[in-house]
Structures are given as C-alpha cells and as structure tokens.
Design an enzyme around this catalytic site. Structure first.
Site, PDB file in Angstrom:
ATOM      1  N   THR A 246       5.115  -2.227   5.902  1.00 35.47           N
ATOM      2  CA  THR A 246       4.650  -3.388   4.786  1.00 35.47           C
ATOM      3  C   THR A 246       4.562  -2.010   3.707  1.00 35.47           C
ATOM      4  OG1 THR A 246       3.326  -4.255   3.452  1.00 35.47           O
ATOM      5  CG2 THR A 246       2.511  -2.837   4.568  1.00 35.47           C
ATOM      6  N   GLY A 247       5.446  -2.202   2.610  1.00 34.81           N
ATOM      7  CA  GLY A 247       5.672  -1.817   1.238  1.00 34.81           C
ATOM      8  C   GLY A 247       6.702  -1.795   0.441  1.00 34.81           C
TER       9      GLY A 247
HETATM   10  C1  SD4 Z   1       9.359  -5.652   1.253  1.00 36.13           C
HETATM   11  N1  SD4 Z   1       8.586  -4.748   2.261  1.00 36.13           N
HETATM   12  O1  SD4 Z   1       9.977  -7.150   0.357  1.00 36.13           O
HETATM   13  C2  SD4 Z   1       8.850  -5.888   1.543  1.00 36.13           C
HETATM   14  C3  SD4 Z   1       7.476  -6.372   0.801  1.00 36.13           C
HETATM   15  C4  SD4 Z   1       6.492  -5.496   0.744  1.00 36.13           C
HETATM   16  O2  SD4 Z   1       4.546  -3.948   0.303  1.00 36.13           O
HETATM   17  O3  SD4 Z   1       5.905  -5.298   2.207  1.00 36.13           O
HETATM   18  N2  SD4 Z   1       5.565  -4.790   0.334  1.00 36.13           N
HETATM   19  O4  SD4 Z   1      10.072  -5.064   0.383  1.00 36.13           O
END
Ligand code: SD4
Length: 331
Positions: A242-243
């Site tokens: 995540t991220g």
């Molecule tokens: C993205 N990884 O679309 C996803 C969003 C996410 O913390 O997890 N943000 O980049």
C-alpha cells in the site's frame, strides 16, 4: 550402526577440512538438524492493510473458519471495504481523479499461480470480483478501462455511480488549488491488500483501490499489477503493498518480497529489505509512504513501511488485532 557410520563420515569430512575434532563440533549434529520451520502459526490466518482491514478480516475469517478456500476468503474480505462508502480510497465512495472520475484498480491471485486484474475500471462497485472473473473466465490476466467495464456488464455487474456526495465535495475543495500532493498517511483509509492462508495450507491474495486521490485521468497504480501491488507463490508465501504505487512499481515490490522469502528470509526480513530497496533506489522516497505485508507457508507474518503511521489487521488464533507496523525512517 547407522549412527556410527554417519559420525565417521562427518569426522572424515571435518578432518579433510583440516579442522580439529573439538567436542563442540561433535556435539552439534549439524547434518541431522531439521530446517527450522515453526508449525505453531499455520493456517488459517488473514492479514490486511490499515484499520479497514479489521472489518474485511471478519468476512474473510468467516470463510476460513468454515474450512473455506483462501481465494474465497480474500475476495469476500475486500468486498466489504469496496462496498463501504465511508472508505474513501477503495471502491464505492473512493475519491475521484482530477477530472472527477472514480477509477478503480484491483487484482487477485490464487494458490495455483492463476491471477486476474482490472485497471482503470469505472462504475462497477466490486472490481475484485471482476478481476476474479477475468482470471477464471478469460485467457487473460488483465482487462482495462472500457473493455473491463464491458466485460463486467456481460457478467451481470450493474453500472453504478460510485462518486458519493462526500467524495464529490472533497474533489471540489481540491479543485480550488488543484495541487497534486499526495499526503503521507492519509492512507489511514487507503488501499486494501489482503493475504490469507487457509486450513489446507493454501495462500491467496487480493488488492483493490481507487488509487491516489486526484491522480491524472488514466493513471493506473501498483494495485492491479501482479508482482507490484500483490503477489503469491503458494510454495513460498504472499505479499501486498500500500502507499504511493509508483515506488512499488519501480521496484516490483511484492514480487521482491516473495523472492526474498524464497531465498530464506522471514516475512519480516523480506518486508524490511524491500523497503530498503526503495530507500536505496528512489531519491525522494522520504516524501512518500509505502507499507508491505507478507506471510509465508508456515504462517509467519511480516510488516514494514517507510514512515510511522501504517497499521494492519491480523486475524489469527480466533483473534482479530490491529497492529502498528515498524518503520524505516526513525529520528
Ligand atoms: C496506488 N497503491 O494507487 C495505491 C494507493 C495506495 O496508499 O495504496 N495508497 O498507488
């Protein structure tokens, strides 16, 4: 007889290396030691990103505790988050892109290495279930945009408006300045990534998101990319990310985590190493958050992130817990 023969071979080998036969070498029965794999944690268990993982884990646990398949558990689990309008970074209620469109990314992978994904999908509430059908009903891995939408419709998914009033208001507020500045740890309600180990010892994973808020129209992140946002190898383990997806895509993060486990690292060591890879390769990584979760075949788990603030839900031994992840950037 057998023991003394083995001892003799070992003694000869040690002598051949020019080492003296100290009692400690004789005592350490190295050749006979089994590999250290703890069996205490084996399935079922499920791990998922952020606080919203708690509710998602409950749904997954229902499947796992009834002897269900990890694949069904992760699909049922993340559908809860996708359908929750209060979760503004996944599915229905997700924040839109800069032009006001809610565009969704998701992927799923099973214990046989089969996988499916959708990217840039609009107007469908549960992209994870569309991804599963891409896996099961097409010869492909990924469908995108209009084609993914048409495929979903052909499978009976309803066209729905996913932009809630709350998300529309947040977008209108953002438009006043229109700065693309992802905020670290707004992810407290972010992408859901989930990995489960079922009672049969099989691992599956799922990942689903509306992506980074106010992204360019057409931007696709790491979440639908097998090996970036999520990866499973049933012989080894699984991982989710995540991220800010761009950092994960540049380092093929979850594939890396699983390969590191294949080469002997624990899930925790592998997550740490994958975050270090980002720190070593991406000059401005300090501005971003990435969190990894991993599990291995023995049911050991790991979590690590760049900055303080990432948490995850772990359901194991009949208990669902929210846990703060350790992090790289310490003062
Ligand atoms: C993205 N990884 O679309 C996803 C969003 C996410 O913390 O997890 N943000 O980049």
């Amino acid at each position: 007889m057998k023991t003394s023969r083995r001892k003799f071979i070992r003694q000869s080998a040690v002598a051949g290396l020019g080492l003296s036969l100290t009692p400690s070498i004789l005592k350490a029965d190295i050749a006979d030691k089994p590999k250290l794999i703890s069996k205490k944690n084996t399935g079922p268990l499920v791990i998922s990103t952020w606080r919203h993982g708690m509710a998602a884990n409950e749904a997954a646990w229902k499947v796992l505790s009834e002897n269900g398949r990890a694949l069904d558990a992760v699909e049922q689990g993340v559908r809860i988050t996708e359908s929750d309008p209060e979760c503004m970074s996944v599915g229905y209620g997700g924040l839109p892109d800069r032009d006001g469109f809610v565009t969704l990314d998701a992927c799923i992978m099973d214990e046989t290495g089969n996988c499916g994904s959708v990217s840039f999908l609009q107007n469908i509430k549960n992209p994870i279930s569309v991804a599963r059908l891409v896996m099961e009903k097409t010869p492909h891995v990924m469908l995108s945009g209009e084609g993914a939408f048409e495929f979903a419709q052909s499978k009976g998914f309803k066209k729905e408006n996913l932009l809630t009033e709350k998300a529309r208001e947040a977008w209108l507020k953002w438009k006043r300045k229109s700065n693309y500045e992802p905020v670290i740890n707004v992810e407290n309600h972010d992408t859901i990534g989930m990995i489960a180990l079922d009672k049969s010892g099989n691992i599956s994973g799922a990942c689903t998101t509306s992506g980074i808020a106010f992204k360019y129209h057409g931007r696709v992140g790491d979440s639908p990319i097998i090996g970036a946002g999520m990866f499973v190898d049933n012989e080894v383990g699984g991982a989710v990310a995540t991220g800010t997806g761009e950092l994960v895509m540049k380092t093929l993060g979850t594939f890396l985590v699983v390969e590191l486990m294949r080469n002997g690292m624990s899930p925790q060591e592998a997550c740490v190493e994958a975050v270090k890879r980002i720190a070593n390769k991406i000059p401005d990584y300090e501005k971003f958050q990435i969190g990894y979760l991993a599990i291995n075949k023995s049911g050991d788990t790991g979590a690590y992130c760049i900055q303080k603030g990432f948490n995850y839900a772990l359901y194991q031994d009949d208990e669902n817990k929210l846990i703060d992840s350790d992090f790289y950037l310490k003062e």
